[in-house]
Motif scaffolding. Structure first.
Motif, PDB file in Angstrom:
ATOM      1  N   ARG A 158       0.784  -0.666  -0.256  1.00 43.00           N
ATOM      2  CA  ARG A 158       0.107   0.099   0.276  1.00 43.00           C
ATOM      3  C   ARG A 158       0.721   1.524  -0.053  1.00 43.00           C
ATOM      4  O   ARG A 158       1.722   1.475   0.634  1.00 43.00           O
ATOM      5  CB  ARG A 158      -0.376   0.238   1.356  1.00 43.00           C
ATOM      6  N   ILE A 204      -6.124  -1.796   6.691  1.00 42.87           N
ATOM      7  CA  ILE A 204      -6.961  -1.255   4.936  1.00 42.87           C
ATOM      8  C   ILE A 204      -4.844  -0.910   4.248  1.00 42.87           C
ATOM      9  O   ILE A 204      -5.143  -1.305   3.300  1.00 42.87           O
ATOM     10  CB  ILE A 204      -7.654  -0.585   5.253  1.00 42.87           C
ATOM     11  N   TRP A 263       0.934  -6.507   9.393  1.00 41.54           N
ATOM     12  CA  TRP A 263       0.111  -6.454   8.271  1.00 41.54           C
ATOM     13  C   TRP A 263      -0.753  -7.625   8.327  1.00 41.54           C
ATOM     14  O   TRP A 263      -2.193  -8.111   8.615  1.00 41.54           O
ATOM     15  CB  TRP A 263      -0.346  -5.937   6.796  1.00 41.54           C
ATOM     16  N   ARG A 300      -4.237  -8.510  10.042  1.00 45.50           N
ATOM     17  CA  ARG A 300      -5.750  -9.311   8.795  1.00 45.50           C
ATOM     18  C   ARG A 300      -6.313 -10.414   9.734  1.00 45.50           C
ATOM     19  O   ARG A 300      -7.163 -11.099   9.319  1.00 45.50           O
ATOM     20  CB  ARG A 300      -5.041  -9.267   7.505  1.00 45.50           C
ATOM     21  N   ALA A 338     -14.558   0.763   6.909  1.00 44.48           N
ATOM     22  CA  ALA A 338     -15.191  -0.014   5.921  1.00 44.48           C
ATOM     23  C   ALA A 338     -16.061  -1.017   5.032  1.00 44.48           C
ATOM     24  O   ALA A 338     -17.110  -0.896   4.813  1.00 44.48           O
ATOM     25  CB  ALA A 338     -13.581  -1.057   5.647  1.00 44.48           C
ATOM     26  N   GLY A 339     -16.568  -0.790   6.558  1.00 45.72           N
ATOM     27  CA  GLY A 339     -18.328  -1.482   6.886  1.00 45.72           C
ATOM     28  C   GLY A 339     -19.105  -0.726   6.483  1.00 45.72           C
ATOM     29  O   GLY A 339     -20.642  -1.278   6.227  1.00 45.72           O
ATOM     30  N   THR A 348     -19.553   1.118   2.272  1.00 44.90           N
ATOM     31  CA  THR A 348     -20.067   0.154   1.074  1.00 44.90           C
ATOM     32  C   THR A 348     -21.285  -0.652   0.981  1.00 44.90           C
ATOM     33  O   THR A 348     -22.265  -0.436  -0.004  1.00 44.90           O
ATOM     34  CB  THR A 348     -18.009  -0.469   1.394  1.00 44.90           C
ATOM     35  N   THR A 355     -24.431  -0.062  -1.436  1.00 46.54           N
ATOM     36  CA  THR A 355     -24.983  -1.866  -2.351  1.00 46.54           C
ATOM     37  C   THR A 355     -26.517  -1.557  -1.808  1.00 46.54           C
ATOM     38  O   THR A 355     -27.219  -1.719  -3.069  1.00 46.54           O
ATOM     39  CB  THR A 355     -23.822  -2.297  -1.706  1.00 46.54           C
ATOM     40  N   HIS A 395      -3.216   0.009  -5.008  1.00 48.32           N
ATOM     41  CA  HIS A 395      -1.871  -0.948  -4.331  1.00 48.32           C
ATOM     42  C   HIS A 395      -0.812  -0.085  -4.446  1.00 48.32           C
ATOM     43  O   HIS A 395      -0.326   0.586  -5.019  1.00 48.32           O
ATOM     44  CB  HIS A 395      -1.948  -2.391  -4.676  1.00 48.32           C
ATOM     45  N   SER A 433     -12.595  -6.913  -4.842  1.00 47.84           N
ATOM     46  CA  SER A 433     -11.634  -7.252  -5.413  1.00 47.84           C
ATOM     47  C   SER A 433     -10.691  -8.709  -5.438  1.00 47.84           C
ATOM     48  O   SER A 433     -11.469  -9.379  -4.892  1.00 47.84           O
ATOM     49  CB  SER A 433     -10.242  -6.714  -4.258  1.00 47.84           C
ATOM     50  N   ARG A 466      -5.459  -9.160  -0.665  1.00 44.96           N
ATOM     51  CA  ARG A 466      -6.081  -8.144   0.255  1.00 44.96           C
ATOM     52  C   ARG A 466      -7.549  -8.210  -0.350  1.00 44.96           C
ATOM     53  O   ARG A 466      -7.905  -7.019   0.131  1.00 44.96           O
ATOM     54  CB  ARG A 466      -5.137  -6.665  -0.469  1.00 44.96           C
ATOM     55  N   CYS A 499     -11.317  -8.084   0.212  1.00 42.25           N
ATOM     56  CA  CYS A 499     -11.905  -7.216   1.354  1.00 42.25           C
ATOM     57  C   CYS A 499     -11.760  -8.341   2.343  1.00 42.25           C
ATOM     58  O   CYS A 499     -12.770  -9.196   2.250  1.00 42.25           O
ATOM     59  CB  CYS A 499     -13.892  -6.944   0.968  1.00 42.25           C
TER      60      CYS A 499
HETATM   61  C1  HEM Z   1     -20.351  -4.120  -0.290  1.00 43.11           C
HETATM   62  C2  HEM Z   1     -20.028  -4.118   0.704  1.00 43.11           C
HETATM   63  C3  HEM Z   1     -18.222  -4.222   0.706  1.00 43.11           C
HETATM   64  C4  HEM Z   1     -17.464  -3.999  -0.883  1.00 43.11           C
HETATM   65  C5  HEM Z   1     -17.915  -3.797  -1.583  1.00 43.11           C
HETATM   66  C6  HEM Z   1     -16.298  -4.389  -0.365  1.00 43.11           C
HETATM   67  C7  HEM Z   1     -15.290  -3.707  -1.367  1.00 43.11           C
HETATM   68  C8  HEM Z   1     -13.516  -3.846  -0.499  1.00 43.11           C
HETATM   69  C9  HEM Z   1     -12.585  -3.203  -1.488  1.00 43.11           C
HETATM   70  C10 HEM Z   1     -12.931  -3.348  -3.098  1.00 43.11           C
HETATM   71  C11 HEM Z   1     -11.343  -3.412  -1.053  1.00 43.11           C
HETATM   72  C12 HEM Z   1     -10.698  -3.451  -1.481  1.00 43.11           C
HETATM   73  C13 HEM Z   1      -9.383  -4.761  -1.824  1.00 43.11           C
HETATM   74  C14 HEM Z   1      -8.611  -4.445  -2.044  1.00 43.11           C
HETATM   75  O1  HEM Z   1      -7.298  -3.220  -1.712  1.00 43.11           O
HETATM   76  O2  HEM Z   1      -7.508  -5.541  -3.233  1.00 43.11           O
HETATM   77  C15 HEM Z   1     -11.718  -3.796   0.319  1.00 43.11           C
HETATM   78  C16 HEM Z   1     -10.493  -4.137   1.497  1.00 43.11           C
HETATM   79  C17 HEM Z   1     -11.153  -4.065   3.029  1.00 43.11           C
HETATM   80  N1  HEM Z   1     -13.146  -4.280   3.526  1.00 43.11           N
HETATM   81 FE1  HEM Z   1     -14.398  -4.028   2.114  1.00 43.11          FE
HETATM   82  N2  HEM Z   1     -16.355  -4.158   0.971  1.00 43.11           N
HETATM   83  C18 HEM Z   1     -17.168  -4.521   1.958  1.00 43.11           C
HETATM   84  C19 HEM Z   1     -17.285  -4.179   2.883  1.00 43.11           C
HETATM   85  C20 HEM Z   1     -16.501  -4.580   4.108  1.00 43.11           C
HETATM   86  C21 HEM Z   1     -17.262  -4.379   5.754  1.00 43.11           C
HETATM   87  C22 HEM Z   1     -18.184  -4.371   5.927  1.00 43.11           C
HETATM   88  C23 HEM Z   1     -15.823  -4.528   6.156  1.00 43.11           C
HETATM   89  C24 HEM Z   1     -15.340  -4.265   7.512  1.00 43.11           C
HETATM   90  C25 HEM Z   1     -16.004  -5.677   8.238  1.00 43.11           C
HETATM   91  C26 HEM Z   1     -15.110  -4.850   4.811  1.00 43.11           C
HETATM   92  C27 HEM Z   1     -13.406  -4.200   5.606  1.00 43.11           C
HETATM   93  C28 HEM Z   1     -12.291  -4.476   4.769  1.00 43.11           C
HETATM   94  C29 HEM Z   1     -11.466  -4.077   4.777  1.00 43.11           C
HETATM   95  C30 HEM Z   1     -10.691  -4.183   6.069  1.00 43.11           C
HETATM   96  C31 HEM Z   1     -10.711  -3.713   3.625  1.00 43.11           C
HETATM   97  C32 HEM Z   1      -8.809  -3.514   3.802  1.00 43.11           C
HETATM   98  C33 HEM Z   1      -8.125  -5.271   3.617  1.00 43.11           C
HETATM   99  C34 HEM Z   1      -6.660  -4.853   3.445  1.00 43.11           C
HETATM  100  O3  HEM Z   1      -6.023  -4.192   3.011  1.00 43.11           O
HETATM  101  O4  HEM Z   1      -6.141  -6.046   4.030  1.00 43.11           O
HETATM  102  N3  HEM Z   1     -15.339  -4.059   3.652  1.00 43.11           N
HETATM  103  N4  HEM Z   1     -13.177  -3.784   0.508  1.00 43.11           N
END
Ligand code: HEM
Ligand code: NAG
Length: 502
Positions: free
Chosen positions: A95, A115, A123, A127, A298-299, A302, A306, A369, A430, A434, A436
């Motif tokens: 990142r 994130i 990380w 994670r 993040a939660g 998103t 949706t 990224h 994704s 990484r 989600c």
């Molecule tokens: C429909 C709902 C959601 C969508 C479309 C979504 C989509 C994404 C996307 C596209 C990424 C980036 C992945 C990458 O960097 O390649 C991501 C990362 C992340 N999401 Fe979600 N997300 C959703 C819901 C949630 C929820 C509910 C949570 C919490 C519990 C969450 C927690 C995270 C975290 C912590 C990351 C970072 C992961 C990392 O960097 O290792 N997301 N999400």
């Protein structure tokens, strides 16, 4: 006179040479960049990355742009996406560490959260812990499903009060999504007008506008201006406030924490910290605080956005809505409430939810990224430290990957036997290491909320609303343009009635 003009000219030339933005041999092609600003002046700064379509058309699936003097590489299409994020995952899972978002969110270097944390053992450890904990282990007696269903009762009540009227679902879904993650993190369900709730909805909304808009670009391009009192300082204040509130929550929960008897995410983390000790491990109270913000942030947007897209499509495809309702009625006949397991009996509903997620395109460019070492992608050379933007939309709408790439059509997820299947190009979360972290939770939320609401209500596009506009408002997370919905009661709760009678 001549001498000073010449001198000025020389200085200018030197300046231009020093700050020249050039592409090394083998680097992905892109538009010519000028010193200091890069391609910044060629972009519409209100939504800087929205109008890059022309570039992809001109330069191909992998192209580069300069934001200031920083080169970024955009990846389009399933083939390139898989090569980068899956096959060469180790090279592409870093990142960026010096963008505005890092400085605004990460108050402490040793506690980067998850994130924005760079690709590192820390990380990975954080994670893995986050995933385990969300996966229903550890979170205490109440299952994730029950937490979500608890919040759905909240939503249903609001809907019931809106029967026969026309309501705006925006705030409702944001509050609901925020409350579900708050139950996981703090085991606390807030009133929708609680100040804590309202503060976070504001933080998420306002900061993402600043960070991804004009002022974020300026901050990232021109380091000299970073400490000036410009509008981006507002994002720093808001995150500071968020952090203070989380810290207060943590302190409060810590007082009643009983080791080994976790009630919520904070307890789980404190247990783990207790077990490991702070020394030599990536676990710390600062890190917990960073994680709370990450998961909360993040939660919320998103999931809420949706859901909004899902109901926008359901209202405007009434036959699809009706077919979902028939399937739901059949499968849930005689049952009090839906469970996540029921999805296996609901291929059509599953297809519709996935199709709305595809069309919603909620996080179009994922999270940026960075390459962790010098590497190759589809014949191009990318040096270590190059920022990489995975264009998820390009895969979700890619021709050749979908039965109907550009229209809403649940058949995209149904085979000839009417069974649900998930094409490889479905990657709204994704892909790769990484991917989600909240995917499982988000999928459970979407399923239970859509099913429960469609079982009870019919949603109608108001007659005076005009033609629907499906084009989302561009952002890190995209949202449908504000819309209203007419709520009609479908069924009185006959199952509950039967229970009382028998
Ligand atoms: C429909 C709902 C959601 C969508 C479309 C979504 C989509 C994404 C996307 C596209 C990424 C980036 C992945 C990458 O960097 O390649 C991501 C990362 C992340 N999401 Fe979600 N997300 C959703 C819901 C949630 C929820 C509910 C949570 C919490 C519990 C969450 C927690 C995270 C975290 C912590 C990351 C970072 C992961 C990392 O960097 O290792 N997301 N999400
Ligand atoms: C991402 O892909 C979509 C669909 O192909 C395209 O419209 C958009 O401009 C692309 N974005 C970038 C940043 O290249």
């Amino acid at each position: 006179m001549f001498a000073s003009v010449a001198l000025l000219f020389l200085v200018l030339l030197l300046f231009l040479l020093l700050f020249q933005n050039f592409r090394a041999k083998g680097f992905p092609p892109g538009p010519r960049a000028i010193p200091v600003f890069g391609n910044l002046l060629q972009l519409n700064l209100e939504s800087p990355i929205a109008d890059l379509e022309k570039l992809a058309k001109r330069y191909g699936n992998i192209y580069s742009i300069f934001i200031g003097s920083r080169p970024m590489v955009v990846i389009n299409g399933l083939q390139a996406m898989k090569e980068a994020l899956v096959n060469k995952a180790g090279d592409f899972s870093g990142r960026p560490q010096d963008l505005m978002v890092n400085h605004a969110v990460q108050m402490k270097d040793h506690a980067p959260g998850v994130i924005l944390a760079d690709y590192s053992p820390n990380w990975r450890e954080q994670r893995r812990f986050g995933l385990m904990t969300l996966r229903n282990f550890g979170l205490g007696k109440q299952s994730m499903e029950q937490r979500i269903l608890g919040e759905i009762r909240h939503i249903t009540k609001v809907m019931e009060d809106s029967i026969g009227t026309i309501m705006s679902p925006q705030m409702l879904f944001h509050n609901a999504a925020s409350n579900i993650i708050c139950q996981v993190l703090f085991a606390k369900q807030f009133d929708y007008d609680d100040d804590f709730m309202k503060y976070f909805v504001t933080v998420f909304h306002e900061t993402s506008k600043i960070i991804n808009g004009f002022w974020g670009m300026i901050y990232d391009s021109i380091p000299m201006v970073r400490s000036l009192p410009l509008p981006f300082q507002r994002a720093f204040e808001l995150f500071k406030g968020a952090r203070e509130r989380h810290l207060q929550m943590m302190t409060e929960k810590k007082k009643t924490w009983v080791p080994g008897k976790p009630r919520h995410f904070i307890d789980c983390y404190l247990d783990e910290l207790h077990k490991r000790g702070e020394d030599g491990s990536s676990f710390s109270e600062d890190q917990l605080c960073a994680l709370l913000l990450d998961l909360h942030f993040a939660g919320t947007d998103t999931t809420a956005n949706t859901l909004l897209a899902a109901f926008l499509y359901l209202m405007n495809y009434p036959h699809t809505q009706e077919r979902c309702q028939q399937e739901i009625d059949k499968v849930l006949d005689g049952k009090d409430q839906a469970t996540f397991e029921d999805r296996h009996q609901m291929p059509y509903v599953q297809a519709v939810i996935h199709e709305t997620q595809r069309m919603a395109n909620t996080v179009p460019l994922a999270v940026f990224h960075k390459t962790t070492k010098d590497t190759q992608l589809m014949g191009y050379s990318l040096p270590k430290g190059t920022i990489v933007i995975p264009n998820l939309s390009s895969v979700l709408f890619e021709e050749g990957q979908w039965k109907s790439p550009h229209e809403f059509n649940p058949d995209n997820f149904l085979n000839d036997q009417g069974e649900f299947f998930k094409p490889e190009a479905f990657m709204p979360f994704s892909t790769g290491p990484r991917v989600c972290l909240g995917e499982a939770l988000a999928r459970m939320e979407l399923f239970l909320i859509v099913v429960t609401l469609l079982r009870k209500f019919t949603f109608i596009w108001p007659e005076d609303a005009g033609e629907p506009d499906f084009t989302p408002v561009f952002g890190t997370t995209q949202t449908p343009k504000p819309f209203r919905m007419k709520v009609q009661l479908r069924r009185t709760d006959t199952t509950n009635l039967n229970h009382t009678l028998s």
